[in-house]
Write an enzyme that holds these catalytic residues in place. Structure first.
Site, PDB file in Angstrom:
ATOM      1  N   LYS A  72       0.795  -1.234   0.000  1.00  0.00           N
ATOM      2  CA  LYS A  72       0.000   0.000   0.000  1.00  0.00           C
ATOM      3  C   LYS A  72       0.829   1.287   0.000  1.00  0.00           C
ATOM      4  CE  LYS A  72      -4.135  -1.853   2.281  1.00  0.00           C
ATOM      5  NZ  LYS A  72      -5.145  -1.639   3.328  1.00  0.00           N
ATOM      6  N   ASP A 108     -10.128   2.899   2.218  1.00  0.00           N
ATOM      7  CA  ASP A 108     -10.377   2.321   3.552  1.00  0.00           C
ATOM      8  C   ASP A 108     -11.124   3.303   4.466  1.00  0.00           C
ATOM      9  OD1 ASP A 108      -9.279  -0.177   3.100  1.00  0.00           O
ATOM     10  OD2 ASP A 108      -7.288   0.399   3.803  1.00  0.00           O
ATOM     11  N   GLY A 251     -17.080  -4.079  11.044  1.00  0.00           N
ATOM     12  CA  GLY A 251     -16.100  -3.886   9.970  1.00  0.00           C
ATOM     13  C   GLY A 251     -16.547  -4.428   8.630  1.00  0.00           C
TER      14      GLY A 251
END
Ligand code: NDP
Length: 288
Positions: A72, A108, A251
């Site tokens: 990432k 995210d 989540g």
């Protein structure tokens, strides 16, 4: 155009990547939208092959790619452009191939915000947040909360240097105020907290009985309590929060919404949240 002609390829590069669940939800969304000539590929790429793999995204005319651990941050060197938020977060998890130019975004924290707004009915503007964890997920969530107008963020982390660095980053890159507190046994959530987020990896399958060692009686019904762990969606942490009367967000919601953002960026279409959620629930073996 025949179904066997697959000109719409996306996927994920990671190492290790075999357990990554994204393929299940994105393929379910393709199917629900009748997009039969789209495919999502899960591809094992070790760090030393990332540069070549990113070149292959344009060579193969893929529409885009997700990046997961450990790529990432390193992927930033291989992109033509990145979003303002991804730049502030310092990491990218979604790349879009725009006519041969690679654009990086980080979905995210945006997925977290969408779950907070849509499922929790909470607008972060002027709120006070406490975030446990300063890894990739914690960083993305803190920066997006701050960019969405959160007034104050307390970063709580086991290792002080990572936590302090994130608190500094929030103050440098956004207009929110931030501080750091150590994650020690008996950590008490300040009572004026509006949004309390569990963004460590504690409780992730197969370690499903684990929860952060904090003072759970400090959680109040006035706090919205969120966990980033998608599997299992109902964690011990959230169970403790529910016992104190707090509304909770799991989540899986964050995972699905971040997937819908990637889907929109690649296809220009809206993904079916229900189809993605059902596919993940089947994959994780949890009831609807
Ligand atoms: P990182 O490895 O980057 O960070 C892990 C974080 O957890 C660090 O803050 C680390 O603290 C903390 N931590 C880990 N173990 C412990 C422990 N035993 N005690 C205290 N702190 C601990 O991981 P990510 O941030 O990328 O991922 C974190 C979680 O978020 C994962 O479970 C992942 O599945 C989930 N996630 C969910 C998403 C979703 O869409 N729902 C999206 C992205 C991630 P320290 O700095 O001290 O090591």
């Amino acid at each position: 155009m025949g179904k066997s002609y697959l000109d719409n390829l996306v996927g994920v590069f990671g190492h290790p990547v075999a357990e990554n669940p994204t393929v299940v939800m994105i393929e379910a969304a393709f199917h629900a939208a009748g997009m039969e000539n789209w495919r999502y590929l899960t591809i094992e790429i070790p760090p030393e092959h990332l540069a070549e793999a990113m070149k292959a995204v344009t060579t193969l005319n893929m529409k885009g790619i997700n990046l997961t651990m450990p790529h990432k941050v390193e992927v930033l060197r291989h992109l033509d452009e990145i979003s303002e938020a991804a730049d502030k977060i310092g990491a990218v998890n979604t790349v879009v191939n725009r006519s041969g130019k690679l654009f990086g975004e980080n979905t995210d924290g945006k997925g977290f915000l969408e779950s907070l707004r849509k499922d929790g009915g909470i607008d972060p503007k002027n709120k006070r947040a406490v975030v446990l964890g300063a890894g990739g997920a914690g960083r993305a969530i803190c920066i997006e909360l701050a960019l969405a107008g959160c007034r104050h963020i307390t970063v709580v982390n086991r290792s002080a240097n990572r936590g302090e660095e994130l608190a500094r980053r929030i103050e440098e890159k956004t207009s929110a105020r931030a501080d750091f507190m150590a994650l020690t046994p008996g950590f008490a959530v300040p009572e004026n907290t509006d949004i309390f987020v569990q963004a460590t990896s504690i409780g992730l399958y197969p370690d499903t009985g684990a929860k952060p060692d904090i003072e759970y009686d400090s959680i109040l019904p006035s706090m919205t309590v969120c966990d980033v762990i998608p599997n299992p969606p109902h964690t011990e942490f959230l169970t403790e929060a529910e016992r104190r009367g707090a509304p909770t967000l799991d989540g899986m919601g964050m995972l699905v919404y971040q997937g819908t953002i990637g889907f929109r960026l690649w296809t220009g279409k809206e993904a079916s949240v229900d189809a993605m959620k059902s596919a993940l629930q089947r994959e994780f073996g949890v009831a609807d």
